[in-house]
Design an enzyme around this catalytic site. Structure first.
Site, short mmCIF file in Angstrom:
data_model
loop_
_atom_site.label_atom_id
_atom_site.label_comp_id
_atom_site.label_asym_id
_atom_site.label_seq_id
_atom_site.Cartn_x
_atom_site.Cartn_y
_atom_site.Cartn_z
N TYR A 154 0.82 -1.22 0.00
CA TYR A 154 0.00 0.00 0.00
C TYR A 154 0.86 1.27 0.00
CZ TYR A 154 -4.70 1.96 0.74
OH TYR A 154 -5.90 2.61 0.60
N LYS A 161 -3.59 7.70 3.56
CA LYS A 161 -4.74 7.35 4.39
C LYS A 161 -4.52 7.73 5.86
CE LYS A 161 -7.65 5.57 1.41
NZ LYS A 161 -8.72 6.44 0.91
N1 LIG Z 1 -11.53 -0.87 -2.73
C1 LIG Z 1 -10.96 -1.04 -1.54
O1 LIG Z 1 -10.43 -2.12 -1.23
C2 LIG Z 1 -11.00 0.08 -0.53
C3 LIG Z 1 -10.83 -0.22 0.83
C4 LIG Z 1 -10.84 0.82 1.77
C5 LIG Z 1 -11.02 2.13 1.31
N2 LIG Z 1 -11.18 2.38 -0.03
C6 LIG Z 1 -11.36 3.78 -0.44
O2 LIG Z 1 -12.66 3.96 -0.97
C7 LIG Z 1 -12.66 5.11 -1.79
C8 LIG Z 1 -13.37 4.78 -3.09
O3 LIG Z 1 -12.61 3.87 -3.85
P1 LIG Z 1 -13.25 2.60 -4.56
O4 LIG Z 1 -12.57 1.41 -4.00
O5 LIG Z 1 -14.72 2.67 -4.59
O6 LIG Z 1 -12.64 2.71 -6.04
P2 LIG Z 1 -13.15 3.48 -7.36
O7 LIG Z 1 -12.03 3.37 -8.33
O8 LIG Z 1 -14.47 2.97 -7.78
O9 LIG Z 1 -13.31 4.99 -6.83
C9 LIG Z 1 -12.24 5.89 -6.73
C10 LIG Z 1 -12.75 7.21 -7.26
O10 LIG Z 1 -11.80 8.26 -7.09
C11 LIG Z 1 -12.03 9.15 -8.16
N3 LIG Z 1 -10.94 10.10 -8.34
C12 LIG Z 1 -9.63 9.83 -8.58
N4 LIG Z 1 -8.95 10.99 -8.74
C13 LIG Z 1 -9.86 12.00 -8.56
C14 LIG Z 1 -9.79 13.41 -8.62
N5 LIG Z 1 -8.63 14.06 -8.89
N6 LIG Z 1 -10.91 14.15 -8.40
C15 LIG Z 1 -12.08 13.53 -8.13
N7 LIG Z 1 -12.22 12.19 -8.09
C16 LIG Z 1 -11.12 11.44 -8.32
C17 LIG Z 1 -12.20 8.22 -9.36
O11 LIG Z 1 -12.81 8.90 -10.45
C18 LIG Z 1 -13.09 7.15 -8.76
O12 LIG Z 1 -14.46 7.46 -8.96
C19 LIG Z 1 -11.20 5.53 -1.95
O13 LIG Z 1 -10.90 6.54 -1.00
C20 LIG Z 1 -10.47 4.26 -1.58
O14 LIG Z 1 -9.14 4.50 -1.14
C21 LIG Z 1 -11.19 1.39 -0.95
#
Ligand SMILES: NC(=O)c1ccc[n+]([C@@H]2O[C@H](COP(=O)([O-])OP(=O)(O)OC[C@H]3O[C@@H](n4cnc5c(N)ncnc54)[C@H](O)[C@@H]3O)[C@@H](O)[C@H]2O)c1
Length: 255
Positions: A154, A161
């Protein structure tokens, strides 16, 4: 109108596919009585297409959360659809490839800066951009991946984070006097576009399968989305600066 979020107006960022955590949040929120406005980044026509898969088609506003002009114009654009906001969902994360997959020692500052701008500082930027539309009782919710530990692949996203978790506490402190809460959901691994961009992400998948006491589905975004809804509802009126783990219990178990 009935449901956990009856009558609430939400701004949901971060939909890019129907596997996005934000898509589940938007869907469940609508099913629970909320009015949802989405923001989209980059491929807007794709986000608009995904938005049409929601129970109610939702408007999409363009927002690059690192773009000062987009942020400055956000409140006016949201006002074209709703007269205020009760909840704001930050579901955004990005780090250049050099920052992930074991590259911690070599990633250049420019790339780390991008990761921190988009994944950490943006939490404050988004909240401030939406603030003119918010009132006491409002809530900001973001998504983290437990940053109390260093994870194998990560790297700088973990640092981002950790910063996000701290930023949420500071936002709670600074917006508390206005009656606005800030909380995060620490989700377990989910197969989204963001997750697929992390080389070696399968290591998380295997670890969760082995250790999460409740078990864990890598393809079910609903538990994390439900927690986001709960935190924006009227059922956590005195909770702010908190991190709720939605990880099958993984964080509570030693190796
Ligand atoms: N998928 C996992 O395992 C997981 C676990 C814990 C936390 N998260 C967090 O959840 C959140 C959503 O991620 P996800 O897993 O749904 O993936 P995802 O790829 O579906 O969503 C990530 C989003 O970030 C947006 N993004 C990136 N750069 C950007 C910018 N400059 N301006 C505006 N938007 C921007 C993308 O367009 C996308 O919609 C993130 O913060 C991620 O770190 C994900």
């Amino acid at each position: 109108m009935s449901g956990l979020l009856a009558g609430k107006r939400l701004l949901v960022t971060g939909v890019i596919t129907d596997a996005s955590i934000a898509f589940s949040v938007a869907k469940l929120a609508q099913e629970n009585g909320a009015q949802v406005v989405l923001t989209g980044y980059g491929r807007l026509s794709l986000v608009e297409r995904i938005a049409r898969r929601l129970p109610e088609p939702a408007p999409v506003i363009e927002l690059d959360v690192a773009n000062a002009e987009h942020l400055a114009g956000l409140a006016d654009k949201v006002r074209e659809h709703v007269d205020g906001l009760d909840g704001v969902v930050h579901s955004i994360g990005f780090a250049p490839q050099s920052c992930l997959g074991g590259g911690f020692l070599d990633a250049p500052w420019e790339d780390v800066a991008t990761a921190l701008h988009v994944s950490t500082y943006s939490y404050k930027s988004l909240a401030m951009a939406a603030l003119p539309l918010m009132q006491p009782g409002g809530a900001v919710v973001g998504l983290t991946f437990d940053a109390t530990k260093a994870w194998p692949v990560y790297d700088w996203m973990g640092v981002a984070k950790a910063g996000l978790e701290s930023a949420s506490r500071y936002l709670a402190m600074h917006l508390g006097k206005q009656g606005i809460r800030s909380n995060l959901v620490a989700a377990g691994p989910l197969r989204t576009i963001a997750a697929k961009s992390i080389p070696g992400f399968e290591q998380f998948e295997d670890a969760w399968a082995e250790r999460a006491p409740l078990g864990w589905s890598l393809t079910d975004q609903e538990p994390a989305a439900r927690a986001c809804l709960a935190l924006m509802s009227d059922w956590f009126p005195a909770t702010t600066g908190e991190i709720v783990h939605v990880d099958g219990g993984y964080h509570a178990i030693g190796a």
